[in-house]
Write an enzyme that holds these catalytic residues in place. Structure first.
Site, PDB file in Angstrom:
ATOM      1  N   TYR A   1     -13.230   3.701  15.181  1.00 21.91           N
ATOM      2  CA  TYR A   1     -12.072   3.910  16.046  1.00 21.91           C
ATOM      3  C   TYR A   1     -12.166   5.251  16.766  1.00 21.91           C
ATOM      4  CZ  TYR A   1      -9.738  -0.071  13.777  1.00 21.91           C
ATOM      5  OH  TYR A   1      -9.413  -1.317  13.305  1.00 21.91           O
ATOM      6  N   THR A   2     -12.076   5.182  18.084  1.00 23.38           N
ATOM      7  CA  THR A   2     -12.240   6.336  18.970  1.00 23.38           C
ATOM      8  C   THR A   2     -13.411   7.215  18.533  1.00 23.38           C
ATOM      9  OG1 THR A   2     -10.419   7.458  17.782  1.00 23.38           O
ATOM     10  CG2 THR A   2      -9.896   6.412  19.887  1.00 23.38           C
TER      11      THR A   2
END
Length: 361
Positions: free
Chosen positions: A60-61
């Site tokens: 995630y990111t």
């Protein structure tokens, strides 16, 4: 169900809030998402309301999501120990490295060590396999995860986005070998995505796995902001993730959600979330938000209760097409079972409705 009315995650002693704060939106590294300040504000508001379950992943990111959580919670033992932090392995953060991702022992151990550093903690409460790795034997994956549990680096194990037959195989194997069981599954589930009711839901209930739905609002489609008259002009934050789900069936569901929201004096998104939260086998539903205002609206779903009639109207619009042999068996229950009934309904395998008072999970 109030946010601080905690539930057991599957057949375990781990107690989590009925809503989980999803951290896929933490960080702006993907071109959309929440700033660091807004992410921290959402964490604080979620915890203040009684929530205790936060879900992220190494991918995630690009790892920034884990770091935001680590900077805000992990480095503070008093805060960290009150929170159930879940993260995931599988995704490869290193282009060209064949062992940078997947579910092999080498990949799992390395991913865990890196996540612990970003989260600034000595342990992960729930460690998910983000997806099934068809090139790695499941017994190798289970042994590696069990070793991490025995070392104290992981408390519980879960599977995300994995076929029901593979989850069942893993659970039986883990029990037979005395290894850490699969405590929960994380799957996409919403009024517009109900196909898990064919195999994954009954499998999870039978094997004592809690169900934690992701995308319960179908990437924002079920928030009420999309209208039929504006079709083709929508600018969705996640692009095709949302717009490709906008068809006549989706608009019919949105219209009914709006009608029920007016009846209940609440919002469209809360009604959609309340439906998911009330489904058989669901332990904790994962919320995604980019602002505190969005989070506040979604948290209000914990205070919404649908009547059986209201839930039935929504379900009638979204009956899933299940794979063989579900329809075949259901349509021929009388033939197979000789017309007998059990608990007042025709005898048939794989009931999707709640089992009743004897429901063990």
């Amino acid at each position: 169900m109030p946010l601080d009315h905690y539930v057991s995650l599957g057949r375990s002693g781990l107690r989590v809030s009925p809503l989980c704060l999803g951290a896929m939106t933490f960080g702006e590294d993907w071109g959309w998402g929440a700033s660091v300040a807004d992410s921290e504000a959402m964490i604080d508001r979620f915890l203040a309301r009684g929530g205790n379950f936060i879900d992220t992943a190494n991918i995630y990111t690009k790892g920034h999501s884990e770091k935001i959580i680590g900077d805000h919670l992990g480095r503070h033992p008093a805060k960290r120990d009150r929170v159930v932090i879940a993260t995931k392995f599988f995704s490869n953060l290193y282009s060209g490295d064949p062992n940078g991702g997947g579910a092999s022992r080498k990949a799992i151990v390395s991913a865990c060590e890196q996540s612990l550093r970003r989260l600034q903690t000595g342990y992960v409460d729930l460690y998910w396999m983000h997806s099934w790795d068809a090139s790695t034997p499941i017994d190798e994956t289970l042994r590696a995860l069990d070793d991490l549990v025995r070392e104290g680096k992981v408390r519980y194990v879960g599977f995300s986005d994995t076929p029901a037959w593979k989850c069942a195989e893993a659970q039986v194997l883990a029990r037979f070998l005395g290894q850490a069981p699969v405590t929960a599954i994380q799957v996409e589930y919403s009024l517009l995505e109900r196909t898990i009711e064919g195999e994954l839901v009954p499998m999870a209930r039978e094997h004592g796995m809690g169900i934690t739905p992701w995308s319960p609002l179908k990437s924002g489609v079920l928030t009420g902001k999309y209208r039929r008259e504006e079709h083709g002009r929508h600018q969705a934050g996640r692009g095709e993730w949302a717009t490709r789900a906008l068809d006549e069936r989706a608009y019919a569901v949105i219209d009914l959600l709006g009608e029920l929201a007016r009846e209940l004096g609440t919002t469209v998104s809360r009604v959609a979330l309340a439906w998911v939260m009330g489904r058989p086998g669901v332990s904790s539903t994962i919320l995604g938000a980019r602002t505190v205002a969005q989070l506040e609206d979604n948290l209000g779903a914990a205070d919404v209760t649908l009547t059986p009639a209201q839930a039935g109207r929504l379900e009638a619009l979204t009956v899933p097409k299940l794979d063989f042999p579900h329809d075949f068996v259901a349509n021929n229950a009388s033939f197979f079972q000789g017309g007998t009934t059990i608990d007042g309904r025709p005898a048939a395998p794989w009931p999707l409705a709640p089992k009743g008072d004897d429901d063990r999970w």
